[in-house]
Scaffold this active site. Structure first.
Site, PDB file in Angstrom:
ATOM      1  CG  LEU A 157      42.670  61.284  19.315  1.00  0.00           C
ATOM      2  CD1 LEU A 157      43.729  61.917  18.407  1.00  0.00           C
ATOM      3  CD2 LEU A 157      41.431  60.965  18.393  1.00  0.00           C
ATOM      4  CG  HIS A 166      23.665  61.908   8.237  1.00  0.00           C
ATOM      5  ND1 HIS A 166      24.334  63.010   8.007  1.00  0.00           N
ATOM      6  CD2 HIS A 166      22.084  62.531   7.926  1.00  0.00           C
ATOM      7  CE1 HIS A 166      23.369  63.783   7.941  1.00  0.00           C
ATOM      8  NE2 HIS A 166      22.444  63.887   7.792  1.00  0.00           N
ATOM      9  CG  ASP A 221      29.658  69.042   3.393  1.00  0.00           C
ATOM     10  OD1 ASP A 221      28.763  68.761   3.818  1.00  0.00           O
ATOM     11  OD2 ASP A 221      29.246  70.092   2.572  1.00  0.00           O
ATOM     12  N   GLY A 222      29.241  66.335   3.262  1.00  0.00           N
ATOM     13  CA  GLY A 222      28.898  65.006   1.453  1.00  0.00           C
ATOM     14  C   GLY A 222      27.834  64.008   2.152  1.00  0.00           C
ATOM     15  CG  ASN A 223      27.156  62.394   6.469  1.00  0.00           C
ATOM     16  OD1 ASN A 223      28.666  62.363   5.608  1.00  0.00           O
ATOM     17  ND2 ASN A 223      27.676  62.721   7.647  1.00  0.00           N
ATOM     18  N   GLY A 224      25.024  63.324   2.923  1.00  0.00           N
ATOM     19  CA  GLY A 224      23.186  63.713   2.859  1.00  0.00           C
ATOM     20  C   GLY A 224      23.914  63.507   0.958  1.00  0.00           C
ATOM     21  NE  ARG A 236      32.267  72.632   3.531  1.00  0.00           N
ATOM     22  CZ  ARG A 236      31.515  72.570   4.238  1.00  0.00           C
ATOM     23  NH1 ARG A 236      31.922  73.991   4.572  1.00  0.00           N
ATOM     24  NH2 ARG A 236      29.931  72.034   3.724  1.00  0.00           N
ATOM     25  CG  LEU A 254      36.887  77.884   6.133  1.00  0.00           C
ATOM     26  CD1 LEU A 254      37.270  79.727   7.167  1.00  0.00           C
ATOM     27  CD2 LEU A 254      37.490  77.235   6.250  1.00  0.00           C
ATOM     28  CD1 TRP A 271      29.136  58.333  -0.290  1.00  0.00           C
ATOM     29  CD2 TRP A 271      27.608  57.191   1.089  1.00  0.00           C
ATOM     30  NE1 TRP A 271      29.365  56.609  -0.323  1.00  0.00           N
ATOM     31  CE2 TRP A 271      28.565  56.427   0.861  1.00  0.00           C
ATOM     32  CE3 TRP A 271      26.422  56.390   2.107  1.00  0.00           C
ATOM     33  CZ2 TRP A 271      28.587  54.645   1.029  1.00  0.00           C
ATOM     34  CZ3 TRP A 271      26.303  55.123   2.466  1.00  0.00           C
ATOM     35  CH2 TRP A 271      26.966  54.749   2.024  1.00  0.00           C
ATOM     36  NE  ARG A 317      20.136  65.266   3.234  1.00  0.00           N
ATOM     37  CZ  ARG A 317      20.592  66.392   3.074  1.00  0.00           C
ATOM     38  NH1 ARG A 317      21.458  65.945   2.362  1.00  0.00           N
ATOM     39  NH2 ARG A 317      21.443  66.782   4.326  1.00  0.00           N
TER      40      ARG A 317
END
Ligand code: IPE
Ligand code: IPE
Ligand code: MG
Length: 232
Positions: free
Chosen positions: A129, A35, A18-21, A177, A184, A23, A31
């Site tokens: 992985l 992303h 979370d926090g892309n926009g 997060r 959540l 940033w 925004r």
């Protein structure tokens, strides 16, 4: 900062990226720039995870609730997912990651859904992985789907199998997060029943291997009891 030491047991880390926009806007950009920068953080994290002992990495990329965003942002995100799969597909195959998608496929652009299915097939024998990307994902919907399909006589194990959607994937050990929120947001509610939670104010595009290492080192110091008592 203490670094994580890799261990031999399976370790399932789930991340709400979370926090892309915010940033993007904080850089004086859009925004969508946030992303795009978030995709680089995904690359760093996927690369660092196995070295830090992570065996399964579940990434929340697009929530079913995110369809509520403006169409232009949603389209830009779908374009980004498409280009991530194209650009990073060969690297994922090489790196030994097995990709699988969780979430609904029927509402994704058909070519994106096809690209996901193709990459799942191409990486299915990889075992370094388990990389799980949640797209159009709602945990409540996954639980409801499993419960409706199995009916009232279902056992906990059967429900779990259907909700998790992939044999051999264990519950989440550590949920991270970024972005400062402590919630959540409908991500892996069942799988996180006993997860350790780790929140950071760091915005997702700034997240790197040292943050992942710090989160895992913190996790390794936690005392997990699963309802029992501390070992003597
Ligand atoms: C998370 O970043 C990525 C997605 C939800 C697709 P956000 O887009 O939620 O960024 P903020 O929280 O608005 O900063
Ligand atoms: C959760 O972030 C979804 C993803 C990271 C993909 P949101 O930004 O959509 O969550 P809320 O709306 O702040 O709870
Ligand atoms: Mg957000």
């Amino acid at each position: 900062m203490q670094s994580a030491c890799p261990r031999s047991e399976p370790l399932h880390v789930a991340i709400i990226m979370d926090g892309n926009g915010r940033w993007g806007l904080s850089q004086g950009l859009t925004r969508s720039h946030g992303h795009n920068a978030g995709a680089d953080a995904v690359r760093r994290t996927v690369e660092a995870a196995p070295e830090l002992g992570v065996t399964t990495l579940s990434l929340f990329a697009f929530a079913s609730s995110n369809w509520a965003r403006p169409t232009a942002e949603v389209s830009a995100l779908m374009d980004l997912f498409r280009s991530y799969l194209t650009t990073d597909g060969p690297r994922l195959i090489e790196s030994g990651a097995r990709l699988s998608m969780i979430g609904r496929r029927d509402r994704l652009p058909p070519d994106l859904a096809r690209a996901v299915t193709d990459l799942e097939a191409e990486t299915r024998l990889n075992d370094r992985l388990n990389l799980r990307i949640a797209l159009d994902y709602s945990s409540r919907e996954a639980i409801m789907f499993a419960a409706t399909r199995l009916g009232p006589a279902a056992t906990l194990a059967e429900l779990e199998r259907l909700i998790v959607g992939d044999a051999g994937i264990g519950p989440v050990d550590l949920l991270i997060r970024t972005g400062g929120e402590q919630r959540l947001s409908d991500f892996m509610l069942w799988e996180c029943a006993f997860a350790e939670l780790w929140f950071t104010r760091r915005m997702w595009p700034d997240f790197d291997a040292s943050d992942l290492s710090e989160a895992i080192a913190d996790f390794q110091r936690r005392d997990r009891r699963f309802g029992g008592l501390v070992a003597a």
